[in-house]
Motif scaffolding. Structure first.
Motif, short mmCIF file in Angstrom:
data_model
loop_
_atom_site.label_atom_id
_atom_site.label_comp_id
_atom_site.label_asym_id
_atom_site.label_seq_id
_atom_site.Cartn_x
_atom_site.Cartn_y
_atom_site.Cartn_z
N LEU A 77 11.55 -12.61 -16.95
CA LEU A 77 10.60 -12.30 -15.87
C LEU A 77 10.24 -10.82 -15.91
CD1 LEU A 77 12.33 -14.19 -12.89
CD2 LEU A 77 10.71 -15.09 -14.56
N VAL A 78 8.98 -10.53 -15.72
CA VAL A 78 8.51 -9.14 -15.72
C VAL A 78 7.90 -8.82 -14.36
CG1 VAL A 78 6.93 -7.49 -16.81
CG2 VAL A 78 8.01 -9.29 -18.20
N PHE A 79 8.45 -7.82 -13.71
CA PHE A 79 7.85 -7.32 -12.46
C PHE A 79 6.78 -6.31 -12.87
CE2 PHE A 79 10.65 -8.83 -9.05
CZ PHE A 79 11.73 -9.30 -9.79
N ALA A 80 5.54 -6.61 -12.54
CA ALA A 80 4.43 -5.75 -12.96
C ALA A 80 3.66 -5.28 -11.73
CB ALA A 80 3.51 -6.53 -13.91
N ILE A 81 3.61 -3.95 -11.56
CA ILE A 81 2.89 -3.44 -10.37
C ILE A 81 1.40 -3.40 -10.63
CG2 ILE A 81 4.83 -2.12 -9.44
CD1 ILE A 81 3.38 0.43 -10.56
N ARG A 82 0.63 -3.52 -9.55
CA ARG A 82 -0.82 -3.33 -9.65
C ARG A 82 -1.08 -1.87 -10.01
NH1 ARG A 82 -4.24 -6.33 -6.74
NH2 ARG A 82 -5.68 -5.38 -8.21
N LEU A 83 -2.07 -1.65 -10.88
CA LEU A 83 -2.37 -0.27 -11.29
C LEU A 83 -2.88 0.54 -10.12
CD1 LEU A 83 -3.99 -1.03 -14.74
CD2 LEU A 83 -1.86 0.23 -14.32
N PHE A 84 -3.55 -0.12 -9.20
CA PHE A 84 -4.00 0.54 -7.97
C PHE A 84 -4.29 -0.53 -6.93
CE2 PHE A 84 -7.53 0.04 -10.92
CZ PHE A 84 -8.36 -0.79 -10.19
N SER A 123 -1.44 10.00 -4.01
CA SER A 123 -1.89 10.31 -5.37
C SER A 123 -1.59 9.08 -6.24
CB SER A 123 -1.15 11.52 -5.92
OG SER A 123 0.21 11.20 -6.08
N GLN A 124 -2.14 9.07 -7.45
CA GLN A 124 -1.86 7.97 -8.36
C GLN A 124 -0.36 7.85 -8.61
OE1 GLN A 124 -3.72 5.68 -9.28
NE2 GLN A 124 -2.99 4.81 -11.21
N GLU A 125 0.30 9.01 -8.77
CA GLU A 125 1.74 9.00 -9.05
C GLU A 125 2.54 8.49 -7.83
OE1 GLU A 125 3.33 12.84 -9.98
OE2 GLU A 125 5.29 12.02 -10.45
N SER A 126 2.15 8.96 -6.65
CA SER A 126 2.86 8.48 -5.45
C SER A 126 2.66 6.99 -5.29
CB SER A 126 2.34 9.14 -4.17
OG SER A 126 2.26 10.49 -4.31
N TYR A 127 1.42 6.53 -5.55
CA TYR A 127 1.15 5.09 -5.42
C TYR A 127 2.05 4.30 -6.37
CZ TYR A 127 -0.47 0.55 -6.50
OH TYR A 127 -0.46 -0.79 -6.75
N ARG A 128 2.13 4.74 -7.64
CA ARG A 128 2.95 4.00 -8.62
C ARG A 128 4.42 3.96 -8.19
NH1 ARG A 128 0.77 3.75 -14.20
NH2 ARG A 128 -1.45 3.47 -13.84
N ASN A 129 4.92 5.09 -7.69
CA ASN A 129 6.31 5.13 -7.22
C ASN A 129 6.51 4.19 -6.04
OD1 ASN A 129 7.27 6.95 -9.08
ND2 ASN A 129 6.71 8.74 -7.86
N TRP A 130 5.57 4.22 -5.15
CA TRP A 130 5.65 3.36 -3.95
C TRP A 130 5.62 1.88 -4.36
CZ3 TRP A 130 1.63 0.08 -2.21
CH2 TRP A 130 1.87 -0.53 -0.97
N ALA A 131 4.69 1.54 -5.23
CA ALA A 131 4.56 0.14 -5.67
C ALA A 131 5.82 -0.31 -6.40
CB ALA A 131 3.33 -0.03 -6.55
N ALA A 132 6.37 0.59 -7.22
CA ALA A 132 7.60 0.24 -7.96
C ALA A 132 8.75 -0.02 -6.98
CB ALA A 132 7.96 1.35 -8.94
N ARG A 133 8.80 0.76 -5.91
CA ARG A 133 9.89 0.53 -4.93
C ARG A 133 9.80 -0.87 -4.34
NH1 ARG A 133 8.84 6.00 -3.45
NH2 ARG A 133 7.78 5.40 -1.53
N GLN A 134 8.60 -1.33 -4.10
CA GLN A 134 8.43 -2.68 -3.54
C GLN A 134 8.94 -3.71 -4.56
OE1 GLN A 134 7.27 -2.11 -0.43
NE2 GLN A 134 6.97 -0.02 -1.21
N ALA A 135 8.63 -3.48 -5.83
CA ALA A 135 9.04 -4.42 -6.88
C ALA A 135 10.57 -4.43 -7.03
CB ALA A 135 8.37 -4.06 -8.20
#
Ligand SMILES: Cc1cc2nc3c(=O)[nH]c(=O)nc-3n(C[C@H](O)[C@H](O)[C@H](O)COP(=O)(O)O)c2cc1C
Length: 209
Positions: A77-84, A123-135
């Motif tokens: 299984l791969v947890f994949a975050i939305r790019l945005f 920011s893009q970086e904050s968004y990615r970190n935030w999305a990863a935390r949800q995953a």
């Protein structure tokens, strides 16, 4: 069922029995546990990719630090975050709330404003970190539910996200691989199965104020 006993039973499996597969029911329960996971605002900014194709799994081994459990486990299984998350995603989420709860869309104007402010301020970086935390939170749910079902699992960061994105064509879906999990049943000769769990003592770990 004693949850602490089950959490003591689980460990990060190094070697799976390649001949034992999850039942369809076990897999569905585990997938559903990920879907039911909490996420900030309920936005679920990630998807769970079930990789079935053996050839695809074979090709992922070299991009997984040669950890062949990517191939020999029952499921990958791969947890994949939305790019945005964009305006359409926010609108889709609001519409889902409205339909599910039978609430007029207009009543959600306050939430709509909060969501736009919250997402827009990142920011893009904050968004990615935030999305990863949800995953990762959902990954935790998966590991716990696996333990309760006596299904083995290994959470894994030892892989190359860019290679996974390319091979699984995740970029075309607006996704990027964040963390993966292999599921199955421990091999009888996995030496890690007999090792003691290493955790700091409760007295050191818990801080009571
Ligand atoms: C986010 C994350 C990434 C991990 N990546 C790997 C990995 O790539 N390969 C692996 O064999 N174990 C991996 N592990 C397993 C950890 O090493 C393991 O959970 C830790 O040593 C605690 O042991 P236990 O889970 O067996 O109790 C990972 C665990 C987490 C939570």
């Amino acid at each position: 069922m004693d949850p602490i006993r089950q959490l003591g039973w689980r460990y990060a499996v190094k070697k799976f029995d390649p001949d034992r597969k999850l039942t369809a029911e076990q897999l569905e329960t585990i997938l559903e546990s990920v879907r039911l996971s909490a996420s900030a605002f309920g936005l679920q900014p990630y998807r769970l990719v079930v990789v079935d194709e053996v050839q695809v799994r074979e090709s992922l081994v070299e991009h997984s630090m040669n950890q062949d459990k990517v191939l020999h486990s029952s499921h990958l299984l791969v947890f994949a975050i939305r790019l945005f998350v964009d305006d359409t995603d926010i609108e889709n989420h609001l519409r889902l709330i409205s339909e599910t709860r039978n609430t007029p869309r207009g009543n959600l104007a306050g939430l709509e404003q909060i969501l736009h402010q919250f997402i827009g301020a990142m920011s893009q970086e904050s968004y990615r970190n935030w999305a990863a935390r949800q995953a990762y939170l959902a990954l935790g749910n998966l590991l716990t539910v696996c333990a309760l079902l006596q299904v083995d699992a290994c959470p894994m960061e030892g892989f190359v996200p860019a290679a996974y994105d390319r091979i699984l064509q995740l970029d075309q879906l607006g996704l990027t691989a964040t963390v993966i999990a292999t599921l199955g049943f421990r091999a009888q000769d996995d030496p890690y199965a007999r090792q003691q769990k290493v955790r700091m003592p409760l007295t050191e770990f818990i801080i009571r104020v």
